[in-house]
Scaffold this active site. Structure first.
Site, mmCIF file in Angstrom:
data_model
loop_
_atom_site.group_PDB
_atom_site.id
_atom_site.type_symbol
_atom_site.label_atom_id
_atom_site.label_comp_id
_atom_site.label_asym_id
_atom_site.label_seq_id
_atom_site.Cartn_x
_atom_site.Cartn_y
_atom_site.Cartn_z
ATOM 1 N N GLU A 158 0.930 -1.117 -0.120
ATOM 2 C CA GLU A 158 0.085 -0.082 0.013
ATOM 3 C C GLU A 158 0.754 1.369 -0.159
ATOM 4 O OE1 GLU A 158 -2.685 -0.307 3.411
ATOM 5 O OE2 GLU A 158 -3.430 -2.464 2.489
ATOM 6 N N ASN A 201 1.986 -5.232 -3.102
ATOM 7 C CA ASN A 201 0.490 -5.604 -2.672
ATOM 8 C C ASN A 201 -0.222 -4.361 -2.547
ATOM 9 O OD1 ASN A 201 -1.463 -7.667 -2.099
ATOM 10 N ND2 ASN A 201 -1.194 -7.080 0.060
ATOM 11 N N HIS A 237 -10.876 -6.233 -2.195
ATOM 12 C CA HIS A 237 -11.621 -5.944 -0.971
ATOM 13 C C HIS A 237 -12.862 -5.316 -1.668
ATOM 14 C CE1 HIS A 237 -8.975 -7.069 2.237
ATOM 15 N NE2 HIS A 237 -8.187 -6.256 1.792
ATOM 16 N N GLU A 266 -6.311 -10.659 -0.759
ATOM 17 C CA GLU A 266 -7.049 -10.486 0.312
ATOM 18 C C GLU A 266 -8.679 -10.649 0.038
ATOM 19 O OE1 GLU A 266 -5.593 -7.026 2.424
ATOM 20 O OE2 GLU A 266 -3.515 -7.596 2.145
ATOM 21 N N ASP A 268 -12.197 -10.212 -0.201
ATOM 22 C CA ASP A 268 -13.641 -10.682 0.025
ATOM 23 C C ASP A 268 -14.705 -9.623 -0.331
ATOM 24 O OD1 ASP A 268 -12.794 -8.098 1.300
ATOM 25 O OD2 ASP A 268 -12.498 -8.790 3.346
HETATM 26 O O1 G3I Z 1 -4.953 -7.697 19.208
HETATM 27 C C1 G3I Z 1 -5.397 -6.442 19.714
HETATM 28 C C2 G3I Z 1 -6.208 -6.681 21.062
HETATM 29 O O2 G3I Z 1 -5.269 -7.164 21.820
HETATM 30 C C3 G3I Z 1 -7.107 -5.440 21.333
HETATM 31 O O3 G3I Z 1 -7.820 -5.675 22.559
HETATM 32 C C4 G3I Z 1 -7.953 -4.977 20.255
HETATM 33 C C5 G3I Z 1 -8.770 -3.832 20.446
HETATM 34 O O4 G3I Z 1 -9.110 -3.017 19.319
HETATM 35 O O5 G3I Z 1 -7.102 -4.916 19.117
HETATM 36 C C6 G3I Z 1 -6.681 -6.113 18.530
HETATM 37 O O6 G3I Z 1 -5.827 -5.697 17.618
HETATM 38 C C7 G3I Z 1 -6.719 -5.613 16.427
HETATM 39 C C8 G3I Z 1 -5.922 -6.396 15.301
HETATM 40 O O7 G3I Z 1 -6.698 -6.206 14.140
HETATM 41 C C9 G3I Z 1 -6.147 -7.917 15.671
HETATM 42 O O8 G3I Z 1 -7.680 -8.194 15.957
HETATM 43 C C10 G3I Z 1 -6.262 -4.124 15.863
HETATM 44 O O9 G3I Z 1 -7.047 -3.275 16.688
HETATM 45 C C11 G3I Z 1 -7.052 -3.917 14.541
HETATM 46 O O10 G3I Z 1 -6.674 -2.717 13.921
HETATM 47 C C12 G3I Z 1 -6.440 -4.880 13.454
HETATM 48 O O11 G3I Z 1 -7.085 -4.906 12.217
HETATM 49 C C13 G3I Z 1 -6.381 -5.409 11.075
HETATM 50 C C14 G3I Z 1 -6.102 -4.373 10.042
HETATM 51 O O12 G3I Z 1 -5.591 -4.914 8.937
HETATM 52 C C15 G3I Z 1 -5.230 -3.354 10.591
HETATM 53 O O13 G3I Z 1 -4.829 -2.610 9.496
HETATM 54 C C16 G3I Z 1 -7.192 -6.576 10.490
HETATM 55 O O14 G3I Z 1 -7.449 -7.631 11.686
HETATM 56 C C17 G3I Z 1 -6.650 -7.111 9.099
HETATM 57 O O15 G3I Z 1 -7.567 -7.974 8.915
HETATM 58 C C18 G3I Z 1 -6.336 -5.972 8.260
HETATM 59 O O16 G3I Z 1 -5.604 -6.444 7.316
HETATM 60 C C19 G3I Z 1 -5.536 -5.503 6.182
HETATM 61 C C20 G3I Z 1 -4.186 -5.888 5.501
HETATM 62 O O17 G3I Z 1 -3.056 -6.063 6.461
HETATM 63 C C21 G3I Z 1 -3.849 -4.964 4.410
HETATM 64 N N1 G3I Z 1 -4.765 -4.802 3.482
HETATM 65 C C22 G3I Z 1 -6.072 -4.228 4.100
HETATM 66 C C23 G3I Z 1 -6.467 -5.264 5.244
HETATM 67 C C24 G3I Z 1 -7.728 -4.830 5.807
HETATM 68 O O18 G3I Z 1 -7.830 -3.782 6.465
#
Ligand code: G3I
Length: 451
Positions: A158, A201, A237, A266, A268
């Site tokens: 990105e 990516n 996405h 990715e 969906d």
């Molecule tokens: O692990 C912590 C947890 O301890 C805490 O309590 C909770 C509170 O918000 O947060 C948890 O972390 C979260 C993490 O996912 C695991 O669930 C983060 O807040 C959250 O921001 C994070 O989101 C991820 C996101 O990337 C962040 O940028 C998504 O799971 C993940 O699917 C998403 O994936 C991205 C790709 O890497 C890049 N392309 C876009 C895609 C979708 O956004």
């Protein structure tokens, strides 16, 4: 686990890996009735994003192991997870995913080495020279640890802005190192693990547009100057604001024509039923029509853990039932899973009633809010449903409509009032008004059960 220990441990578990190969062989000896085996029949992999925290859930792991041939750690290989402070690498969660994948004979995609997001704050505070060193150390640290174990790495993620400019996105890397950071990252990555495919990516690059043109020009430039790049990842996405582009295949093909592989990384697609299924079909058909499209990865196993869970964008619902989109993908891959086969869980005719429930806040004011829970039947018609909603302790519900609640502390169990009967894939909703009493937090919706 240190790099050396990891490699030693891999050698020590050669027997396990051999067992995994047997498992994989057993999978492929069966009819091509899973996503992974059907994709293998087309010379492709079919992967999913995986979260280490869900691997202990039996249904999650059973679905993962049965259906997929590649995994991408959803968050566990990102910079904040692997090098939270400079020079201190932690691989516990990522190792858990890699070890699991290998025990099942699955391949692993690496995601991601250099990205502006999920970046620990110490990286952003470095000066240019230090940042360059830190970026290279990070690439070497991750790729060294997993050397020979990752089929493709998202080296840079990105790096381009959305919108019409085709410009680079502001980030510590871009702002301090300039355009050349991407090239430096790829050169470092090639030296760190020469066997891994190195990918760029991005999202909103799935059709021909200003952003994909900018990436295209970068890849063309890299190829002309011998900068090592092997693949481009198209995140894919999709939802109603960002539908599957009509020139998706054409766009994949023009990148492939530059001499790189392309991968759907990715995938969906928000939606449900036959419309969602049709969109998934378009994506799979586009990939299969491009020789250098080597595989597809969906961004999660089940709707309930999707980053866009309210949009139900994946192939399995919250109860791990196969959705119409699953049947469509399997069929597009040439799989022999037979929609209507009573042996396929979730297919019409298997007799398993199921439903999913999603929550949205539909109105909000200082002292209260209205919430709505939408219930959607799975692949079978249902005659009743039950959903639990847990409210923050301070909150209280003053009214509820289109459902019949019973209370246990702050947990309400809601059954239908008049709206229990739903056709396969159909939805209904109940609503409620809650007083915040000082807490603005959202309620939690539990599993939906149906009969
Ligand atoms: O692990 C912590 C947890 O301890 C805490 O309590 C909770 C509170 O918000 O947060 C948890 O972390 C979260 C993490 O996912 C695991 O669930 C983060 O807040 C959250 O921001 C994070 O989101 C991820 C996101 O990337 C962040 O940028 C998504 O799971 C993940 O699917 C998403 O994936 C991205 C790709 O890497 C890049 N392309 C876009 C895609 C979708 O956004």
């Amino acid at each position: 686990m240190s790099m050396t220990l990891r490699r030693l441990s891999r050698a020590a578990t050669a027997g396990l890996v051999a067992a995994a190969a047997l498992t994989a062989a057993a999978h492929s000896a069966e009819a091509a009735d899973t996503l992974g085996s059907a994709a293998a029949g087309q010379g492709r992999y079919f992967g999913t994003a995986v979260a280490a925290s869900h691997l202990g859930e039996a249904d999650y792991t059973a679905t993962l192991d049965r259906e997929f041939s590649s995994v991408t750690p959803e968050n566990e290989m990102k910079w904040d997870a692997t090098e939270p402070s400079r020079g201190t690498f932690t691989f516990t969660s990522a190792d858990r995913i890699v070890d699991h994948a290998q025990s099942q004979g699955m391949d692993v995609r690496g995601h991601t080495l250099v990205w502006h997001s999920q970046l620990p704050s110490w990286v952003g505070s470095l000066g240019a020279s230090d940042l360059r060193t830190a970026m290279k150390d990070h690439i070497n640290g991750l790729m060294g640890h997993y050397k020979g174990e990752i089929h493709s790495w998202d080296v840079v993620n990105e790096a381009f802005q959305d919108g019409g400019s085709g410009a680079r996105r502001s980030s510590p890397f871009q702002d301090k190192l300039g355009d050349g950071f991407i090239e430096e990252a790829f050169r470092t990555a090639r030296a760190a693990d020469p066997a891994a495919k190195l990918c760029y990516n991005d999202y909103n690059t799935d059709g021909v547009n200003a952003k994909s043109n900018a990436v295209y020009n970068m890849v063309k430039d890299f190829k002309s100057r011998g900068v090592p790049i092997d693949c481009v990842g198209f995140q894919s996405h999709f939802n109603s604001n960002s539908p599957v582009p009509s020139d998706y295949r054409k766009n994949l093909q023009r990148f492939a024509d530059l001499g790189v592989d392309v991968q759907i990384t990715e995938l969906d697609i928000e939606g449900s039923g036959s419309a969602q299924a049709a969109d998934y079909t378009k994506v799979v058909e586009a990939c299969l029509a491009v020789d250098r499209c080597t595989g597809m990865t969906v961004w999660g196993v089940t709707d309930k853990y999707s980053w866009r869970s309210s949009g139900t964008p994946l192939l399995f619902d919250g109860n791990y039932q196969e959705k119409p989109a699953y049947d469509a993908v399997l069929s597009a891959l040439g799989g022999s899973g037979d929609p209507g086969d009573p042996g396929d869980p979730g297919d019409p005719g298997d007799g398993t009633a199921s439903c999913t429930a999603t929550y949205t806040r539909t109105a909000d004011w200082n002292s209260g809010y209205n919430g709505q829970v939408t219930i959607t039947a799975g692949d079978e018609p249902i005659s009743t449903w039950t959903v639990t909603v847990t409210l923050p302790a301070q909150q209280s519900v003053s009214s509820l409509w289109n459902g019949t609640p019973t209370w246990n502390g702050n947990v309400m169990t809601v059954k239908p009032s008049w709206n229990g009967t739903l056709a396969a894939g159909a939805s209904t909703a109940f609503g409620f008004t809650a007083a915040k009493n000082g807490s603005d937090a959202a309620p939690t919706v539990g599993t939906c059960t149906a009969s």
